[in-house]
Design an enzyme around this catalytic site. Structure first.
Site, PDB file in Angstrom:
ATOM      1  CB  ALA A   1     -33.061 -86.771 -12.993  1.00  0.00           C
TER       2      ALA A   1
ATOM      3  N   GLY B   1     -32.387 -83.483  -8.870  1.00  0.00           N
ATOM      4  CA  GLY B   1     -33.306 -82.697  -9.695  1.00  0.00           C
ATOM      5  C   GLY B   1     -34.489 -82.154  -8.914  1.00  0.00           C
TER       6      GLY B   1
ATOM      7  CD  GLU C   1     -30.200 -80.023 -10.265  1.00  0.00           C
ATOM      8  OE1 GLU C   1     -30.726 -81.127 -10.521  1.00  0.00           O
ATOM      9  OE2 GLU C   1     -29.154 -79.646 -10.811  1.00  0.00           O
TER      10      GLU C   1
ATOM     11  CD  GLU D   1     -27.529 -84.161  -8.425  1.00  0.00           C
ATOM     12  OE1 GLU D   1     -27.106 -83.878  -7.284  1.00  0.00           O
ATOM     13  OE2 GLU D   1     -28.473 -83.572  -8.955  1.00  0.00           O
TER      14      GLU D   1
END
Ligand code: HXC
Length: 261
Positions: free
Chosen positions: A67, A112, A115, A135
């Site tokens: 992200a 992300g 993911e 993260e």
């Protein structure tokens, strides 16, 4: 071919190819990109001409490096939660898309990005690809499903190690632990993803979609619920022309020609 600000979409025969296209930020997912992806998925979901979807990243360096950290940096707790919820919803849309989705992981798949790859049904990686959930180095846990999909894919112990350490692993290790299905050279990545898509497309499309739906249903349910669902979709497929064709072709010792009906 269509081009949004942060995505490229090409339809190549019955294969829909989505390219996350922010190479200067290593294809990091900001809110705008997630919104574009959300809208594109709605279009693809309703387009019966698309039989398989491939998701990849622009450039040679990254699939998606996570992200967008610059955007998240100033989030409040509420903004963080809503961003997480939205990303989760978009990734669940991928997971529940009727068509099979293949991630062609061409480079960094971090946070992300890992993911996103895990929300796809099948992952093929270039041998230069790198995976991880870093993260915790940023003071957050994964928020787009990583704490849920990683243990489902690789088991609790290996998932916890990756989640707690933030370690980044190479494609060979990702293959060894079952995070990716296949590793190729960077040059062969898209050819390999297309070959997988072609192989799937030669099978009965409704049966393939029912496999996807039943696996997803079962992984979210106790075994009896999953089995009951399987029996329903198994029965439903006997109402398709492709079941008649598939079994008649077997009996007649010829190759089946499926129509998706
Ligand atoms: C924003 C990013 C970015 C990211 C890279 N960039 N990753 N921008 N968000 N996630 C930008 C860099 O700032 C830089 O911009 C450019 O892309 C090139 O990256 P470099 O760092 O210069 O490249 P390199 O030195 O080769 O290192 C590559 C890298 C590193 C190891 C992948 O970029 C990196 O560690 N990125 C962050 C990985 C990460 O922590 N991802 C998880 C994010 S959290 P400039 O402008 O300087 O050229 C997450 C949470 C998901 O994903 C859930 C949310 C709810």
């Amino acid at each position: 071919m269509s081009e949004a600000a942060n995505l490229i979409y090409q339809q190549d025969g019955a294969i829909g190819i989505i390219t996350i296209n922010r190479p200067k930020a290593l294809n990091a997912l900001n809110q705008a990109t997630l919104h574009e992806l959300d809208q594109l998925l709605d279009q693809i979901s309703g387009n019966t001409a698309v039989k398989v979807v491939i998701i990849t990243g622009s450039g040679e360096k990254a699939f998606v490096a996570g992200a967008d950290i610059t955007e998240m940096q100033s989030f409040s707790a509420i903004e963080g939660r809503e961003f997480g919820r939205f990303g989760q919803a978009v990734f669940s849309k991928i997971e529940n898309l009727p068509q099979p989705v293949i991630a062609a992981v061409n480079g960094f798949a971090l946070g992300g990005g890992c993911e996103l790859a895990m929300a796809c049904d099948i992952r093929i990686a270039a041998n230069t690809a790198k995976f991880g959930q870093p993260e915790v180095s940023l003071g957050i846990p994964p928020g787009f499903g990583g704490t849920q999909r990683l243990p489902r894919l690789v088991g609790k112990g290996r998932a916890q190690e990756l989640l707690f350490t933030g370690d980044i692993i190479d494609a060979a290790e990702a293959y060894r632990i079952g995070l990716v299905n296949k590793v190729t050279t960077g040059e062969e990545l898209m050819t390999s993803a297309r070959a997988m898509a072609e192989k799937i497309m030669a099978r009965a499309p409704i049966a393939v979609q029912m496999c996807k739906a039943a696996v997803n249903k079962g992984l979210d349910s106790p075994l009896p619920v999953g089995l009951a669902y399987e029996a329903e979709v198994f029965g439903l497929c006997f109402a398709t022309a492709d079941q008649k064709e598939g079994m008649t072709a077997f009996v007649e010792k010829r190759k089946a020609g499926f129509t998706g009906k």
